[in-house]
Design a protein around this motif. Structure first.
Motif, mmCIF file in Angstrom:
data_model
loop_
_atom_site.group_PDB
_atom_site.id
_atom_site.type_symbol
_atom_site.label_atom_id
_atom_site.label_comp_id
_atom_site.label_asym_id
_atom_site.label_seq_id
_atom_site.Cartn_x
_atom_site.Cartn_y
_atom_site.Cartn_z
ATOM 1 N N GLY A 86 -16.026 -49.511 -41.084
ATOM 2 C CA GLY A 86 -15.771 -48.899 -39.776
ATOM 3 C C GLY A 86 -15.608 -49.941 -38.695
ATOM 4 O O GLY A 86 -14.750 -49.815 -37.811
ATOM 5 N N ASN A 87 -16.401 -51.005 -38.770
ATOM 6 C CA ASN A 87 -16.305 -52.090 -37.799
ATOM 7 C C ASN A 87 -14.974 -52.824 -37.916
ATOM 8 O O ASN A 87 -14.394 -53.223 -36.916
ATOM 9 C CB ASN A 87 -17.483 -53.046 -37.982
ATOM 10 C CG ASN A 87 -17.596 -54.028 -36.846
ATOM 11 O OD1 ASN A 87 -17.206 -55.180 -36.973
ATOM 12 N ND2 ASN A 87 -18.132 -53.558 -35.719
ATOM 13 N N ARG A 88 -14.492 -53.000 -39.141
ATOM 14 C CA ARG A 88 -13.187 -53.637 -39.343
ATOM 15 C C ARG A 88 -12.062 -52.767 -38.775
ATOM 16 O O ARG A 88 -11.123 -53.274 -38.180
ATOM 17 C CB ARG A 88 -12.919 -53.900 -40.828
ATOM 18 C CG ARG A 88 -13.813 -54.934 -41.433
ATOM 19 C CD ARG A 88 -13.468 -56.324 -40.873
ATOM 20 N NE ARG A 88 -14.556 -57.239 -41.097
ATOM 21 C CZ ARG A 88 -15.311 -57.769 -40.138
ATOM 22 N NH1 ARG A 88 -15.105 -57.488 -38.898
ATOM 23 N NH2 ARG A 88 -16.275 -58.599 -40.425
ATOM 24 N N ILE A 89 -12.176 -51.456 -38.961
ATOM 25 C CA ILE A 89 -11.163 -50.540 -38.419
ATOM 26 C C ILE A 89 -11.152 -50.619 -36.891
ATOM 27 O O ILE A 89 -10.087 -50.581 -36.270
ATOM 28 C CB ILE A 89 -11.427 -49.091 -38.896
ATOM 29 C CG1 ILE A 89 -11.175 -48.982 -40.396
ATOM 30 C CG2 ILE A 89 -10.573 -48.084 -38.128
ATOM 31 C CD1 ILE A 89 -11.628 -47.674 -41.015
ATOM 32 N N ILE A 99 -25.248 -56.238 -40.444
ATOM 33 C CA ILE A 99 -25.290 -54.778 -40.558
ATOM 34 C C ILE A 99 -26.374 -54.361 -41.544
ATOM 35 O O ILE A 99 -27.128 -53.421 -41.283
ATOM 36 C CB ILE A 99 -23.914 -54.219 -40.984
ATOM 37 C CG1 ILE A 99 -22.904 -54.417 -39.856
ATOM 38 C CG2 ILE A 99 -24.013 -52.753 -41.359
ATOM 39 C CD1 ILE A 99 -21.470 -54.121 -40.250
ATOM 40 N N GLN A 100 -26.473 -55.079 -42.679
ATOM 41 C CA GLN A 100 -27.504 -54.744 -43.666
ATOM 42 C C GLN A 100 -28.902 -54.880 -43.078
ATOM 43 O O GLN A 100 -29.763 -54.036 -43.325
ATOM 44 C CB GLN A 100 -27.366 -55.616 -44.905
ATOM 45 C CG GLN A 100 -26.225 -55.201 -45.798
ATOM 46 C CD GLN A 100 -26.066 -56.135 -46.985
ATOM 47 O OE1 GLN A 100 -26.236 -57.345 -46.881
ATOM 48 N NE2 GLN A 100 -25.719 -55.553 -48.125
ATOM 49 N N GLU A 121 -21.363 -50.218 -30.728
ATOM 50 C CA GLU A 121 -20.488 -50.787 -31.750
ATOM 51 C C GLU A 121 -20.940 -50.399 -33.159
ATOM 52 O O GLU A 121 -20.129 -49.982 -33.989
ATOM 53 C CB GLU A 121 -20.443 -52.313 -31.619
ATOM 54 C CG GLU A 121 -19.493 -52.970 -32.602
ATOM 55 C CD GLU A 121 -19.454 -54.481 -32.454
ATOM 56 O OE1 GLU A 121 -18.462 -55.063 -32.927
ATOM 57 O OE2 GLU A 121 -20.397 -55.073 -31.889
ATOM 58 N N VAL A 122 -22.227 -50.481 -33.428
ATOM 59 C CA VAL A 122 -22.749 -50.143 -34.748
ATOM 60 C C VAL A 122 -22.671 -48.635 -34.976
ATOM 61 O O VAL A 122 -22.268 -48.176 -36.046
ATOM 62 C CB VAL A 122 -24.193 -50.648 -34.932
ATOM 63 C CG1 VAL A 122 -24.770 -50.167 -36.253
ATOM 64 C CG2 VAL A 122 -24.224 -52.167 -34.866
ATOM 65 N N GLY A 129 -16.509 -45.388 -40.237
ATOM 66 C CA GLY A 129 -16.549 -45.679 -41.673
ATOM 67 C C GLY A 129 -16.932 -44.459 -42.485
ATOM 68 O O GLY A 129 -16.361 -44.192 -43.542
ATOM 69 N N GLY A 130 -17.894 -43.690 -41.985
ATOM 70 C CA GLY A 130 -18.305 -42.464 -42.669
ATOM 71 C C GLY A 130 -17.195 -41.445 -42.728
ATOM 72 O O GLY A 130 -16.994 -40.775 -43.749
ATOM 73 N N LEU A 131 -16.456 -41.319 -41.642
ATOM 74 C CA LEU A 131 -15.331 -40.383 -41.624
ATOM 75 C C LEU A 131 -14.261 -40.818 -42.618
ATOM 76 O O LEU A 131 -13.690 -39.979 -43.327
ATOM 77 C CB LEU A 131 -14.760 -40.277 -40.212
ATOM 78 C CG LEU A 131 -13.727 -39.199 -39.994
ATOM 79 C CD1 LEU A 131 -14.311 -37.825 -40.296
ATOM 80 C CD2 LEU A 131 -13.220 -39.234 -38.562
#
Length: 169
Positions: A86-89, A99-100, A121-122, A129-131
């Motif tokens: 999701g962050n890359r998108i 993130i971990q 942002e997170v 990312g979930g979507l």
């Protein structure tokens, strides 16, 4: 270990194929659960998937079991990857390690305020990312469950016909 894993998958396979209703009804419930399992944070999933299964006329049992894609064991892998993608998108610059670490803190505290306190942002990365995971996995889940149910029911009908023919003789 493999015997326990086989027993686990057999249990859910039998739950899916023996559920009442049409194959489409059963598959719709599982797809709803899968979508909610990836798109909604752990802990809120059942509160959303069950009413959705009523609204969309899907299997209630399937919508519950479908959310188990994200469970106490898989979220330590899925959620960080989901956030990173999701962050890359969103063209962000969060590393997978960072993130971990943040996700580990959230999952251990089981406090969603912690998730949102990590920053927009997170949180945005998590939902984007979930979507994406939900949009990819939902149709796969729907068609796979539908096919499995149809195949099981055909095999069961053949076995019944064979047994009835043997009883007539």
């Amino acid at each position: 270990m493999f015997a326990r894993l086989k027993k686990f998958f057999t249990f859910y396979y039998m739950k899916a194929v023996r559920d009442k209703g049409t194959p489409e009804y059963i598959a719709r419930g599982w797809a709803i659960g899968m979508f909610v399992g990836f798109a909604i944070p752990f802990g809120l999933q059942l509160a959303i998937s069950i009413p959705l299964s009523f609204l969309m006329k899907g299997s209630k049992l399937g919508s519950i079991l479908g959310t188990f894609a994200t469970n106490h064991f898989t979220i330590f892998i899925i959620y960080p990857v989901q956030c990173w993608i999701g962050n890359r998108i969103l063209c962000g610059n969060l590393s997978l390690d960072r993130i971990q670490c943040m996700m580990r803190d959230v999952l251990h505290s089981r406090n969603y305020e912690t998730l949102f306190s990590m920053g927009l942002e997170v949180a945005a990365s998590f939902f984007v990312g979930g979507l994406l995971f939900a949009v990819i996995s939902t149709p796969i889940c729907y068609y796979a469950v539908k096919r499995i149910v149809i195949k099981y029911r055909l095999l069961r009908e053949k076995a019944r016909a064979k047994k009835a023919a043997a009883n007539r003789e």
